[in-house]
Design a protein around this motif. Sequence first.
Motif, mmCIF file in Angstrom:
data_model
loop_
_atom_site.group_PDB
_atom_site.id
_atom_site.type_symbol
_atom_site.label_atom_id
_atom_site.label_comp_id
_atom_site.label_asym_id
_atom_site.label_seq_id
_atom_site.Cartn_x
_atom_site.Cartn_y
_atom_site.Cartn_z
ATOM 1 N N ASN A 1 -7.302 14.665 36.241
ATOM 2 C CA ASN A 1 -5.913 15.114 36.230
ATOM 3 C C ASN A 1 -5.303 15.003 37.615
ATOM 4 N N PRO A 2 -4.037 14.615 37.685
ATOM 5 C CA PRO A 2 -3.371 14.627 38.985
ATOM 6 C C PRO A 2 -3.165 16.059 39.464
ATOM 7 N N ASP A 3 -3.161 16.243 40.763
ATOM 8 C CA ASP A 3 -2.864 17.550 41.350
ATOM 9 C C ASP A 3 -1.378 17.808 41.109
ATOM 10 N N PHE A 4 -1.066 18.885 40.397
ATOM 11 C CA PHE A 4 0.327 19.154 40.042
ATOM 12 C C PHE A 4 1.194 19.492 41.249
ATOM 13 N N THR A 5 0.585 19.743 42.418
ATOM 14 C CA THR A 5 1.368 20.032 43.619
ATOM 15 C C THR A 5 1.637 18.772 44.448
ATOM 16 N N ALA A 6 1.109 17.619 44.000
ATOM 17 C CA ALA A 6 1.314 16.364 44.729
ATOM 18 C C ALA A 6 2.761 15.884 44.573
#
Length: 182
Positions: free
Chosen positions: A61-66
Motif C-alpha cells: 500500500n502507498p503511504d497515505f501521507t505521501a
Amino acid sequence: MSVELNLETLKQCLPEQLQAQSVTAVMLALGSNYQADKHLPRVRKDLAALGEIQLSTPFQNPDFTATIELPKPDYTNQCVYLRLAKPVTLQQLQALFKQMEGECGRERLAVAKTSVKKVTMDIDILLIETLINKNSLSKNSSPNQKFEWLIMADRYPFKAHERTGVEELVSVNSLLLVTTKL
C-alpha cells in the motif's frame, strides 16, 4: 466451531482500560515500509512461537501521507490471527510486541535528518479475545467457558487493508462475520 463476530456490535475499549485483561487470541496488523521482506518473516516466526497463527494475504500500500513533493516508500501490510498457547495480559502482549519491533530496528523517535520515516516493523493490535466468566478456582479450560472479542477503540474504524485482512482471517477461521460495513 463457528463463532459470530459482528464488528458493528462488538464492544470497543481503549487499551488502557484493558491492561490487566487476560487475552487468549488477537487479530494483529503488521506493517513495514523498509526491508519488509526481511522483517515480516522474522516477526511471523516470533509470533508463531507464541501459539498458532494464520496469515492474511500481504498487501503493498502507498503511504497515505505521501505527496508528489514528498514521496514515501510503500508499506507492506498483513493481518495475523494469533491463538495464544497460554493466555497473557494485554499489557504483557503490548510489551512483547514493542520488543519485537525493537529487535527489527524500529525507531520510535523521529529522526530530524529526514522527513521520510523508515518503519522496519509496526505491530498493531486490532481485536482481542478474552475469557469471560472464568471460575477463578479452575486452572484448566472448561467447555462452559465463554470468550468475547473486543475491538481496540484506538484502531477503529479499521483502514481498508486491515478490514480486508480481518475479513479474510475471519473466513479462514470459520468465524462468521456479520456486518454490512466495517
